[in-house]
Design a protein around this motif. Structure first.
Motif, short mmCIF file in Angstrom:
data_model
loop_
_atom_site.label_atom_id
_atom_site.label_comp_id
_atom_site.label_asym_id
_atom_site.label_seq_id
_atom_site.Cartn_x
_atom_site.Cartn_y
_atom_site.Cartn_z
N CYS A 102 25.72 10.28 -0.57
CA CYS A 102 25.57 9.62 0.74
C CYS A 102 24.80 10.48 1.74
O CYS A 102 24.49 10.01 2.84
CB CYS A 102 26.94 9.27 1.31
SG CYS A 102 27.81 8.00 0.38
N ALA A 103 24.51 11.72 1.38
CA ALA A 103 23.80 12.61 2.29
C ALA A 103 22.34 12.20 2.41
O ALA A 103 21.81 11.42 1.60
CB ALA A 103 23.92 14.05 1.79
N PHE A 104 21.69 12.76 3.42
CA PHE A 104 20.27 12.47 3.64
C PHE A 104 19.48 12.91 2.40
O PHE A 104 19.53 14.06 2.00
CB PHE A 104 19.76 13.24 4.86
CG PHE A 104 18.38 12.85 5.29
CD1 PHE A 104 18.17 11.79 6.15
CD2 PHE A 104 17.28 13.55 4.82
CE1 PHE A 104 16.89 11.43 6.55
CE2 PHE A 104 16.00 13.21 5.21
CZ PHE A 104 15.81 12.14 6.08
N PRO A 105 18.76 11.97 1.75
CA PRO A 105 18.08 12.31 0.50
C PRO A 105 16.73 12.99 0.76
O PRO A 105 16.26 13.06 1.90
CB PRO A 105 17.87 10.94 -0.15
CG PRO A 105 17.72 10.01 1.02
CD PRO A 105 18.60 10.55 2.11
N SER A 106 16.13 13.48 -0.30
CA SER A 106 14.75 13.97 -0.22
C SER A 106 13.83 12.76 -0.25
O SER A 106 13.93 11.92 -1.16
CB SER A 106 14.47 14.90 -1.40
OG SER A 106 13.10 15.24 -1.44
N ASN A 109 0.79 -1.23 0.00
CA ASN A 109 0.00 0.00 0.00
C ASN A 109 0.83 1.29 0.00
O ASN A 109 0.29 2.34 -0.32
CB ASN A 109 -0.92 0.02 1.24
CG ASN A 109 -1.79 -1.21 1.31
OD1 ASN A 109 -2.53 -1.50 0.39
ND2 ASN A 109 -1.68 -1.97 2.40
N VAL A 110 2.09 1.21 0.34
CA VAL A 110 2.91 2.41 0.47
C VAL A 110 4.22 2.23 -0.31
O VAL A 110 4.84 1.17 -0.27
CB VAL A 110 3.24 2.70 1.95
CG1 VAL A 110 4.10 3.96 2.07
CG2 VAL A 110 1.96 2.86 2.76
N HIS A 111 4.61 3.29 -1.02
CA HIS A 111 5.94 3.32 -1.61
C HIS A 111 6.58 4.67 -1.30
O HIS A 111 5.91 5.62 -0.92
CB HIS A 111 5.90 3.04 -3.13
CG HIS A 111 5.30 4.14 -3.95
ND1 HIS A 111 3.95 4.23 -4.23
CD2 HIS A 111 5.87 5.20 -4.59
CE1 HIS A 111 3.71 5.28 -4.98
NE2 HIS A 111 4.85 5.89 -5.22
N VAL A 112 7.88 4.73 -1.43
CA VAL A 112 8.62 5.94 -1.09
C VAL A 112 9.40 6.41 -2.30
O VAL A 112 10.01 5.61 -3.02
CB VAL A 112 9.57 5.69 0.12
CG1 VAL A 112 10.57 4.58 -0.18
CG2 VAL A 112 10.31 6.97 0.52
N GLN A 113 9.38 7.72 -2.52
CA GLN A 113 10.18 8.31 -3.59
C GLN A 113 11.42 8.94 -2.96
O GLN A 113 11.32 9.77 -2.06
CB GLN A 113 9.39 9.38 -4.35
CG GLN A 113 10.22 10.05 -5.45
CD GLN A 113 9.38 10.94 -6.34
OE1 GLN A 113 8.52 10.48 -7.07
NE2 GLN A 113 9.63 12.23 -6.27
N ILE A 114 12.58 8.52 -3.44
CA ILE A 114 13.85 8.98 -2.89
C ILE A 114 14.59 9.77 -3.97
O ILE A 114 14.77 9.28 -5.08
CB ILE A 114 14.71 7.79 -2.43
CG1 ILE A 114 13.99 7.02 -1.33
CG2 ILE A 114 16.08 8.26 -1.94
CD1 ILE A 114 14.69 5.75 -0.92
N GLN A 115 14.99 10.98 -3.63
CA GLN A 115 15.78 11.80 -4.55
C GLN A 115 17.16 12.01 -3.97
O GLN A 115 17.33 12.52 -2.86
CB GLN A 115 15.12 13.15 -4.82
CG GLN A 115 15.87 13.99 -5.84
CD GLN A 115 15.10 15.22 -6.27
OE1 GLN A 115 14.21 15.68 -5.56
NE2 GLN A 115 15.42 15.74 -7.43
N ILE A 116 18.19 11.60 -4.74
CA ILE A 116 19.57 11.63 -4.27
C ILE A 116 20.31 12.81 -4.90
O ILE A 116 20.14 13.10 -6.09
CB ILE A 116 20.28 10.31 -4.62
CG1 ILE A 116 19.55 9.14 -3.96
CG2 ILE A 116 21.73 10.33 -4.19
CD1 ILE A 116 20.11 7.79 -4.35
N ASP A 117 21.13 13.47 -4.10
CA ASP A 117 21.95 14.57 -4.59
C ASP A 117 23.14 14.00 -5.36
O ASP A 117 23.97 13.29 -4.78
CB ASP A 117 22.44 15.40 -3.40
CG ASP A 117 23.28 16.60 -3.82
OD1 ASP A 117 23.53 16.75 -5.05
OD2 ASP A 117 23.70 17.37 -2.94
N PRO A 118 23.25 14.27 -6.67
CA PRO A 118 24.36 13.70 -7.45
C PRO A 118 25.74 14.12 -6.93
O PRO A 118 26.71 13.39 -7.08
CB PRO A 118 24.13 14.27 -8.86
CG PRO A 118 22.69 14.63 -8.90
CD PRO A 118 22.35 15.07 -7.51
#
Length: 317
Positions: A175-179, A162-171
């Motif tokens: 390794c930093a905390f993503p959006s 029922n749930v999915h997560v969208q992760i945005q990584i800083d190029p």
């Protein structure tokens, strides 16, 4: 000049996938000096590492270069040479997650090989970024439509049915905390948002694996591709599709609504839901549509009706 161009074009046909005709070369090159300068630039790059093509009107000549990185990924660079070359700077087109432009161009001293070298350098600097994305695809179930562009900085990962997560990584800092954005029934998403807010200070930049970091701060285990069977895949596909049109609900450009009944959580495209309700309004008594009100002044619609699967009421604003 024309005979020289014709000879040049014919003698290099084995080098190009699509070499511009001599007439296009003639139209593009406004004088022999510019043409010879372009040839010298290409010689520096090496004929074997580029392909040439021209626009239909011959106003732009394009150099296509392909670079294979350490991860065996193929990256394309297109350098558009305008008619006013070399007085007008070339323009670059790539498929990278970061902007790639020519900041300084001096007609007398700048060389095309410098663009190629800079392109290689930028691609090499992004290896950690693509490695992170590869680990996500290896360790979790990615819901994005394949193939995924190397320019994409986001991945949508399944957490449960029922749930999915969208992760945005800083190029620049993979390794930093993503959006992070959760998608699903609001009552379920709320609990994930709360856990994320409470535990985000536990994110460890030194730990390169994003999945392990997320599992730690969210106190969950992501389902893995390793144990994914065809039967469960079919179930996942059905769970991530609209209950009316049966198309995927993963597209972030479309608003999705959810039945929030426990053990149902069926998904619908909002537009499909409202169209279905409007079609059913004339048969109001027979289909259990509870209410549909359109406020023309506010340009808003409040609609409610039964879930097509569990028959419990859904309210949409």
């Amino acid at each position: 000049m024309n005979s020289f161009l014709s000879g040049f074009s014919s003698s290099n046909t084995n080098v190009f996938d699509s070499c511009p005709s001599s007439s296009n070369f003639t139209q593009f090159v406004h004088d022999a000096q510019s043409f010879l300068l372009l040839l010298s630039h290409i010689e520096e790059i090496s004929w074997s590492s580029i392909r040439l093509s021209s626009s239909s009107d011959g106003s732009i000549l394009t150099l296509h270069h392909t670079y294979i990185d350490l991860g065996d990924r193929s990256h394309d660079l297109y350098i558009d040479i305008p008619q006013r070359w070399p007085n007008e700077r070339p323009r670059c087109r790539t498929n990278l997650p970061v902007e790639f432009n020519i900041e300084i161009w001096c007609p007398k001293t700048s060389r095309l090989i410098e663009i190629i070298t800079n392109f290689h350098s930028v691609v090499n600097s992004l290896q950690s970024f693509w490695t992170q994305l590869n680990e996500l695809e290896r360790d979790a179930i990615v819901l994005d439509e394949k193939p995924i562009s190397y320019a994409s900085t986001t991945r949508r990962l399944k957490i449960n049915d029922n749930v999915h997560v969208q992760i945005q990584i800083d190029p620049y800092n993979p390794c930093a905390f993503p959006s992070i954005t959760f998608h699903g029934p609001p009552m379920l998403v709320r609990s994930f948002d709360e856990r994320l807010e409470q535990n985000r200070n536990h994110w460890n930049d030194a730990h390169s694996n994003i999945i392990l970091n997320l599992e730690h701060i969210l106190d969950i285990t992501f389902p893995s591709n390793i144990f994914l069977k065809s039967k469960s895949q079919t179930k996942d596909d059905q769970q991530q599709e609209c209950g009316i049109c049966y198309e995927s609900t993963i597209d972030m450009n479309e608003t999705v609504i959810y039945c929030e009944t426990t053990n149902c959580f069926k998904q619908y495209h909002e537009k499909c839901w409202k169209i279905w309700l409007r079609k059913k309004v004339p048969q109001r008594g027979g289909c259990d549509v509870l209410d549909i009100v359109v406020d023309e002044r506010m340009n808003t619609t409040t609609a409610s009706g039964p879930c097509l699967f569990c028959k419990k009421n859904i309210i949409v604003n």
